[in-house]
Design an enzyme around this catalytic site. Sequence first.
Site, PDB file in Angstrom:
ATOM      1  CG  ASP A  74      -0.200  -0.074   2.535  1.00 56.33           C
ATOM      2  OD1 ASP A  74       0.823  -0.783   2.618  1.00 56.33           O
ATOM      3  OD2 ASP A  74      -0.633   0.578   3.507  1.00 56.33           O
ATOM      4  CD  GLU A 139       4.326   0.249   6.820  1.00 53.31           C
ATOM      5  OE1 GLU A 139       5.186   0.544   7.667  1.00 53.31           O
ATOM      6  OE2 GLU A 139       3.857   1.089   6.009  1.00 53.31           O
TER       7      GLU A 139
END
Length: 381
Positions: A74, A139
């Site tokens: 991400d 994350e």
Amino acid sequence: MSIINDSQKIQILSDLVSINSVNGNEKEVAIYLSNLFKKYGIESKLIEVIPGRSNLIASIGHGKPVLGYAVHLDVVDIVDKSKWNSDPFTLTVKQGKLYGRGSVDMKSGVAAMAISLIELNANNCIQNGTLEFLATIGEEVGEPGSQYFYENGYMDNVDALVIGELSGYQVVHAHKGSMDMRLTSIGKTAHSSMPELGYNAIDPLIDLISNANRTFRSYNKSDAILGSFTFNTTIFNSGTQVNSIPENAIAEINARTIPEFDNLMVEDNMNTLIAKVNSMGANIKLDTYMSLKSINVTPSSSLAKLAQKVGKKYTGNNIPTSSIAPVTDASNLLRGKTDNFPFIAFGPGNETVHQINEYVEKEMYFNFIDIYQDIAKEYLS
């Protein structure tokens, strides 16, 4: 022998940057990597963690030891596209720099580790042990992907771990912890001309935040490696219109923790402060929706020393060990490991992380592709 040429290395990073994986669209990145690995004869597996969001795992070699290469899929939001000098989701090459959202954090690390896996496999370099590629979702928000890997035993057999985070040419062995807390204050609505008929949810919440700021900042806790404990209210929402007493108020707080003032201590102190204000008529509840511990493993492991040696070969300079302030997936992936566990964060990066016009230096990106291969070849020799 090089399998992927320089233009293909740029194209792979360009493909990854073009996938808008802002906080929740990681599956498309995982599918891209799975197809890339398949093209070069490496099997991989997508693991759905949250509906529509998948981790990915792939490995080459066999047996022990197991060296983990970990990345996250991400990226953070672009905030305001109009302030960028180029399309943030189109990799733009300019004066030796590769611009785009995630070019630093951390799609250059993703691409470099993925390409290193492909090159090592094609050249049959892993003769003693296993190199495992672990890619996570989320994350940047909550770390559910790394939590899944830990809770489902994917780290049990991993003997050493490299996270491809944006360290630049320094070997990171420590970082602060992070806590996200939500405070919800419940009151009673009323017309603002008759406030005695209601209960303003804002008032006790403001008092609580003020007391919390005063309390936590008075401790003045610091760690020789990680620096100071920090505590900040970052979101505050309440009310629907100006002439109504608000029946609820919500504040969100982020604390960056250190061993000297850890996550449990923060929560205990918050509960004490909440109990005090609630005893005076408030109704405030605490929800700690993310709690990630600080990491501080030995900087003198064989893995750290190897990374320093390999890094120096490409830069000509000594590679220092250091800590960083931001939290990483190591908070979950190292759960249950000792302080002697060989872990480093080592990857292409600079100060443009999360910023407008984020970029990675092309030379650094290329160097880390080779650095990751050299580390794996020597560690698994």
